[in-house]
Each structure stands twice: as C-alpha cells, then as structure tokens.
Design a protein around this motif. Sequence first.
Motif, short mmCIF file in Angstrom:
data_model
loop_
_atom_site.label_atom_id
_atom_site.label_comp_id
_atom_site.label_asym_id
_atom_site.label_seq_id
_atom_site.Cartn_x
_atom_site.Cartn_y
_atom_site.Cartn_z
N ARG A 283 67.10 159.79 49.15
CA ARG A 283 67.72 158.65 49.68
C ARG A 283 67.81 157.50 48.74
NH1 ARG A 283 64.87 154.90 52.90
NH2 ARG A 283 62.53 155.69 52.99
N SER A 284 68.93 156.72 48.82
CA SER A 284 68.97 155.70 47.69
C SER A 284 67.98 154.63 48.21
CB SER A 284 70.47 155.11 47.69
OG SER A 284 71.05 156.22 46.98
N PRO A 285 67.40 154.03 47.18
CA PRO A 285 66.70 152.77 47.54
C PRO A 285 67.53 151.64 48.20
CG PRO A 285 66.10 153.52 45.29
CD PRO A 285 67.16 154.41 45.61
N ARG A 286 67.05 150.87 49.08
CA ARG A 286 67.86 149.97 49.49
C ARG A 286 67.72 148.45 49.11
NH1 ARG A 286 71.19 152.92 51.80
NH2 ARG A 286 71.77 151.23 53.13
N THR A 287 67.09 148.34 47.91
CA THR A 287 66.96 147.05 47.24
C THR A 287 67.02 147.26 45.67
OG1 THR A 287 65.63 144.92 47.04
CG2 THR A 287 64.60 146.87 47.03
N TYR A 288 67.50 145.99 45.10
CA TYR A 288 67.30 145.96 43.64
C TYR A 288 66.51 145.00 42.91
CZ TYR A 288 71.45 149.27 44.20
OH TYR A 288 72.20 150.36 44.44
N PRO A 289 65.43 145.62 42.71
CA PRO A 289 64.32 144.35 42.07
C PRO A 289 65.30 143.49 41.12
CG PRO A 289 63.96 146.40 40.85
CD PRO A 289 64.94 146.65 42.06
N PHE A 290 64.74 142.11 40.95
CA PHE A 290 65.21 140.96 40.17
C PHE A 290 64.23 140.33 39.52
CE2 PHE A 290 67.33 136.99 39.68
CZ PHE A 290 68.88 137.41 39.12
N VAL A 291 64.26 140.21 38.41
CA VAL A 291 63.33 139.34 37.69
C VAL A 291 63.57 137.85 37.52
CG1 VAL A 291 61.92 139.18 35.44
CG2 VAL A 291 62.57 141.61 36.30
N ALA A 297 61.47 139.62 42.32
CA ALA A 297 61.89 139.64 43.71
C ALA A 297 62.27 140.90 44.13
CB ALA A 297 63.15 138.43 43.75
N VAL A 298 61.86 141.29 45.46
CA VAL A 298 62.48 142.44 46.18
C VAL A 298 62.49 142.04 47.55
CG1 VAL A 298 61.28 143.95 44.74
CG2 VAL A 298 60.07 143.33 46.68
N ALA A 299 63.55 142.88 48.22
CA ALA A 299 63.76 142.62 49.60
C ALA A 299 63.67 143.80 50.33
CB ALA A 299 65.14 141.84 49.81
N ALA A 300 63.37 143.89 51.66
CA ALA A 300 63.55 144.66 52.67
C ALA A 300 63.24 144.43 54.11
CB ALA A 300 62.10 145.75 52.25
N ARG A 301 64.24 144.59 54.65
CA ARG A 301 64.31 144.38 56.32
C ARG A 301 64.01 142.96 56.59
NH1 ARG A 301 61.01 149.88 58.25
NH2 ARG A 301 62.24 151.42 57.39
N VAL A 627 59.50 147.87 36.36
CA VAL A 627 59.44 148.13 37.62
C VAL A 627 60.48 149.18 38.24
CG1 VAL A 627 59.66 146.84 40.02
CG2 VAL A 627 58.99 145.71 37.93
N ILE A 628 59.96 150.22 39.25
CA ILE A 628 60.64 151.10 39.65
C ILE A 628 60.63 150.97 41.21
CG2 ILE A 628 61.02 153.67 39.73
CD1 ILE A 628 59.64 154.12 37.22
N ALA A 629 61.65 150.98 41.83
CA ALA A 629 61.68 150.45 43.24
C ALA A 629 62.43 151.66 43.94
CB ALA A 629 62.57 149.23 43.50
N GLY A 630 61.33 152.50 44.43
CA GLY A 630 61.94 153.70 45.07
C GLY A 630 62.17 153.38 46.57
N PRO A 631 62.80 154.53 47.00
CA PRO A 631 63.01 154.29 48.67
C PRO A 631 62.18 153.70 49.68
CG PRO A 631 63.65 156.41 47.77
CD PRO A 631 62.75 155.89 46.91
N ASP A 632 60.80 153.77 49.28
CA ASP A 632 59.83 153.46 50.21
C ASP A 632 58.62 152.77 49.35
OD1 ASP A 632 58.73 155.66 49.40
OD2 ASP A 632 58.38 156.61 51.22
N ARG A 633 58.52 152.75 48.14
CA ARG A 633 57.43 152.28 47.47
C ARG A 633 57.96 151.47 45.91
NH1 ARG A 633 54.36 157.63 47.55
NH2 ARG A 633 55.64 157.46 49.72
N MET A 634 57.04 151.00 45.13
CA MET A 634 57.27 150.33 43.94
C MET A 634 56.13 150.92 43.14
SD MET A 634 58.56 146.42 44.78
CE MET A 634 57.15 146.42 46.20
N THR A 635 56.62 151.32 41.99
CA THR A 635 55.74 151.44 40.70
C THR A 635 55.81 150.64 39.48
OG1 THR A 635 56.11 153.81 41.82
CG2 THR A 635 55.20 153.63 39.21
#
Length: 848
Positions: A283-291, A297-301, A627-635
């Motif tokens: 499933r596609s990640p719901r946020t796009y990390p922004f420097v 900056a990341v966002a969720a819910r 930064v790799i922002a996945g569906p439920d975690r960041m790496t």
Amino acid sequence: MIELLAIATILAGAEPARPVGLSSRTIERLAECAEAERTGPPEAALTQYLKLLDDARDDWVPAQGSAVLHPCERVILGRIAGTSAMQAAYRHRFEDQASRMLRDASATRDLLKLRNLTREWYPTRAAARALDLLGDLECEVGNAAEARVAWQRIVGPMPGDPPALPDHSLDPASIHAKIIVAGRLLGEDTSKVREEFAKRFPKNRGRLAGREGLLIDILVSLEQDASLPLRPTATNVASTFAVDEQRRGVLRRRIAHLAPRAVEKPFPWPGEELDDVPTVAWRSPRTYPFVWQNRIAVAARGRIAAIDPDAGRIVDIEADDRPRDDTEITTFSSDGDRLFARLHREAVVALVGEVNEGGFRWKRLWLIRSKQLGAGVQFEGCPLVVGHRVYLSWTVNDAGRSVLHIGCFDAANPETGPRWSRAVAELPPEPAGSRRPILLTRAGTNVVACTDAGIIVSLDATTGRPAWLYRYSTRGNRGLTGDLMPSPRDVCPPVAADGRVFVAPADCEELLALDADSGMPLWKQPPVLETVHVLGVVGGRLIVTADGPLRGIGAINVVSGKIDPNWGSFRSAPPGGRGMILDDVVLFPTRTNGLQALTLQGQPIYTPAAFRKLPPGNLALAGETLVIAGPDRMTFVRFGPPRFGVLREGGTAPSTGPARIPGLTHLRPAWTVELPRDERPLRATHDRLFTARDTSLIVRRLPGADLEARHELGFTPVAMVGTRVLGHHRVAELTDRGMVEVRPDASPSDSRYWAEGVASEPRESGPARWTADAGAGRVVVGSMTADWVWTDARPATHQYVLTLLTPGNGQVIDRVTIPAFGPGVAVGGDAATLVIAVTGSVRGFEAP
C-alpha cells in the motif's frame, strides 16, 4: 455473473465533472455574433461582440477544439484580431487608449499592467508591443518559458506558421529569433528550428542577445556557445511537492558517495507502534517527507512531526484535536521561513521552527479552519506558495453537490479571507477516501489544477479569472485499469515546464501534454501508461514511473510524446514509492528490488548490494541522509566516504585492513577545466575529449575543452572505442566528414566492436608476468598504451582510484583518487600528458 455485474456498476459511475460557468445561452449568443460578422458591417458586429463581452466575459465557451474551453473574452478578442475588417474597427475605437496604457506600463516596467494590457486589449498594436516588452522583461529575470509564450502570441510558435496576431507592425524575424534564443536558454536543441529560420529570414538584420548583425549568424554563434549548455532547470532547495511550484522535480543536490555508510533501524510513525509483522499487500505511503531548515517534516493522522536527521529521532510533534483518519495523504510547502501543510480536510496550518536550549519546537503562526470559509467546506490539498501568496483548493458540499473552488490568500495573514476565489467544477460523488489531494501547479502566470474527474482547469494567478479548461475522456473515479485492477496512480499534480503542462489524471490511462497558454493538446496520440508518479522534466524528457503492462521507470519525449527507448526501462520492478531526480542521478524505489539508480541519460548505475535490501517508500534527502518513508515506518540511510583496501603492486595477496589510497604523488597537475553537468565522458586522448550529451557526441579540444564539433547520433551513446561510438542497439563511426552509421543492431557487448581501436600487446602463453590486486569488492577495468597501463577501480561508488603501472613489470607509477559523480570516466594521453575526464571536469597531468 456477480463479478460482471459489480464491474458494470463501477463503470457506470464514470460521470465526469461539470465546469462551473458553462452557459448554453452564452454559446448561442456567440454564434449569433459570428453570423452578424458574416452578414453585416464590421462596426455592427463589433458592437454586438462588445455587448456580449460585458455580459459574459468569463463564461466558458468552446475554443478551437471541443475538448478545450476558453473564457468568452479570449474567444471574442481572438475573432476580432483574426480578420482585418474587425481588427480595423476595434483599433479605431481603442488604439489610442491602449497606447496610453502601454506608455504608462513601459515607464514603470510594470509586469502586471503589461499582462492586463495583452489580455484585455489584445487586437491592438499596443498589445503586440506590450507582448514584446513583456517577453524581454520576463527573459531578464530568468523566466525564459514565460518570455517565449509572450513572443509566440505575436507571431506564432514556428517560422512559417500563420501569425498569431496579424498586422502587428513588429519585425517577425526578430521575434522568431527571440523565441529560438528562449528555447536555447531552456536547454532545448534548437538546431532544427534555426534551420527553418535560415530558410525564411536569411538576410534579416537586427539586435539579439546584446549583439548586432545578421540574425542567423548570431543564432549560429549562440548555438555553438558552450556557455549556453543543454541543462536541466533545477533548484537546490525544495519549496513544495516535486521540488518547486512548477513541479519540475529536479533537485540540484548531490550524494557525494553513492554507497550507504549505515542504515538505521526503522522506527514507526509518530505515536504509532511498529508492527514487526511484514505487510503482505503493498500500500502506498500516506505522507511525503519534506526537508525544511535542517529538519525532516512528516505527517500522519493529523500529526506533523519534526525529525532531526542527524540524531534520527522525533524532536517535536504538532497535533490537532481531530479523530485519526488513515486515508489522509499529506504533502508540504515552504517559502523558506514558514512551513505549510493541510493537517486534514478541515484545517490548513503554517508553522515555524524555534531552536533554543530545550531543543526544537514547532510554533503555529496561523491555522485556517474550513468552517471559516463556510459550511460544508473541505480542503483538498496542501497550499501552493508563490512569493507572498498562498493558493488553496477546497470543495463545498451542499445538497449532494460537491463544487471545487480555488482561491488565493495572503501568506502572512490568510485569516482575512481570500484575495480571490472561483468555483471551477462540480465534482461527481466518490467513495470515501478515494480521491488524491488536488495539488495546484504554477504554469507561467496561471495556476493549474486537475480534478481527477475529467477536467483540467487553469486560472490567472493574479486575478483568478479563467484562462482555459480541458476536458478529457474519463473512466470514472471508481474506474478500473485495462487489466481490471484499481488504478495505481499516486499523487500526480500537473507538471509545468518549457511552456507545456503534463498531467496524469487518476481517472484516465493517458499521459497528457497541454500548451500552458491555451490548454490545447500537444500530442496527437498520448502514451497509454498506468502512471504512478511523474518525477519531473530533465533534458527534454518527462521522467515517470508506471505499474501496469509497462512497469518500472522510463521517459517520454516532451516534444513528440513518444516513449524514449534509450532511457530506463518499463520492463523492470514495480514502483515502491516516489523517487527523486538529483543533480546527476535518478533514485527509483521499487517494491521487489530495493532502491535503483540511473543517470540523467537513463543508464543504470551499478549500486552496492545494500541498495537491493532497502525498503520501499517515498524519498527525501537531508544532507548525506536519505529518508525512506514507508507505509508504516521510516528508514534512514546515511552516506559517507567509502573505505578502500590497499592496491598492491606485484602479487595477488588480498588487501589487509581498510586504508585510504594515497593521493597524487608523482604526477603533477597541469590544468583543470569544468564541463557541463549533463556531459558524460566517453574517451580521451592527449588533445581531444569525446563526451555524450543526450543523443549527441560532443568533441572538445584540449587543454581548454573548447567545443570543436557536435554530432547528432539519433541514439544515446554509452561507450566509445577508437573512432566508433556505441549505443544500446546501434553503432556509428566518427569520420572526417561526420558520423556514419555502422550497424543498427550492434551493442557494446559485441566484442568485434570493442576490439578495434584498443591498443594492446599480444598475450604470451603460460603464467602471467604480474598481477595487481584491486581489493575486495572492486571491479577493475583498464587499458594499455606504449607508456603505461591504467586501471580504474570502482568500489561500487562514485569515487575513482586510477592506478598507473609500467607495462613491463607492473610497477606502480602513481595513483590518483578522484571524487566524481557520474556514469563513467575517460582516461587517455601520451607519454607526456595524462588526461582524466569525469562527469563535471577534465584534468590534465604532466606524466613522469
């Protein structure tokens, strides 16, 4: 049977959006005016046109094609300008007034007044002069695309085409020459257009680019000017999704060493638990990390988190008192000092970051609640920030109707309400949470939005007045792809570049290209692609990822609309998040093969094995941290200088322990020349350098690297052996009179073509005289001349260690460590000069 009924029910919902402001009565009156123009005197028809203009200036009416709508004002003024009789009648009434306005705008160099004059008084000669001046002023501030649009409105896009504004009293040769120069400044290959110009205007003289003389001679000299290279337009700081407000997607940043130094342990989204059980279905990640300001900056819910990329931890969270919604997709924008985001559909926020002894803290500047704009309002996407203005899209839901609005606010004080707002389309009903955010794009002087429901609309960014509207065939927001699967398209706002707007609607399987000024389609046969992301435009190519019958990453020629067979491959791994285009590399996350890397020419870069183990997700680059922002975690992937083994002379014993290769010891640097970033070295001699740029072979004289010749090959060169230039499926030979094609189906793997032109000595039977160990994990390639053997050791990173050895006994003469960032290196010379060329520079050394 049940499945077929379900599919039929879905497809039945393919109802397109309906434009707001489309009036059948206005269309009827416009036809009546056309009849009056055909049968009556021009003055009477003009009066009837002007009455309609007063009553329905901004109503949508069909333009040249049924799929394109223009405001009634634009169509009426275009008709008046299109016939000499109507034009004369109009100028008799309004030329003096328009001339006074032009004098005022010229004296103050007011771009806004000039734009208003060119729109509202278009049939006058003053408007033509205003367009010419507007193009000059736009070009002065670096807006070559906007300048070209202004000049094309005077004379048409190409020499030989019917003029867009007849009888304008300006020199058409000078205007066409300016259009060609604008194309050159945009990084386009203008040679063919210049040849057409030479046929039509061989003797015309004038002033161009600060030079006087024959215009064609000036254009030829500019064509050969290496200071105007074909280059991608880019910025080194992202201001919004897809880098800038035009969504061009090219970030002028580099990763100095394309090899992971460390991969941090993944951590969960803010306030969530990390589920160790892997997700079976993608499933596609719901946020796009922004420097932003050295933070991520990341966002969720309904939460916006600030992450310290160096420490790899969340330092602060901005939250909103709202129930969590896992369907929200969040992007960000910034004007440098402030960060803008849509918290959810009921709130848009602007933040700043404060750093003190207690650490980093968010500070809220303002928050706009949807109810401040009225009942039933829901924000449709992150704000678009252009200067001191913020552009927003929102829907108003009332009595089963959902109407899309676009508005402009003051970035510092939006609570006072919009400067302007306009209802643009009534959207069809949709399943809950199915719509992507509607993100706006700046295209020249307009803002463009795709409804993902059959309509693409463009409004004037200053006034909000309609510019154009394009209606495309829709399969519905619940529509299925050709293989009866849900559409894979992710967030894909329109992309504006070089006077074009590229759009991949979620409800359409085609990738569309429209003229940024008129909205007219530019490709007769748009490519059919289940596009996932449109990454950006570079080198005349639109870089996209797809997941369908054609899967992977590839490029579309922006002029022809055809898939470029020499760039990437649509037969690779499925996309696993949004990639990014950097200064010299394209990063492409996949679901099955980790992170892939390609050059800007679409050639694969052989990355470390660790890349294949990286998780999928949306990418962002903060310094040397990916930064790799996945569906439920960041790496977090940290890059850094690689550690090399020692290159040993004579013998085959492996390296023992990591150590740095010594730098230059015996060779003495003689000169260094910077190369354009988009040139890739192929072959070097003591006095010539051969490089590749897109589908061209560039020949430069050394030591100054002055341009000697440019040969258009028709294919992308990947290597050069002797006088032969090798592509993926074609080979050409360099002769004194130019390029000659050798074989259309040859490739660099064909040893017959590699063998010729490589100087070598006959091999003796028996054991080797000597060997040189390159160290574990390195690939060694080399060549031999009468004076030395050189080896190019590549430890799976963009740092080259060149070692010179004597041909007789393998004794090391010298080692040179060169940091570089590109697909290859060219080494050559003679007994007195060693030439080393990498992407970005070429260096000459005095040999021992």
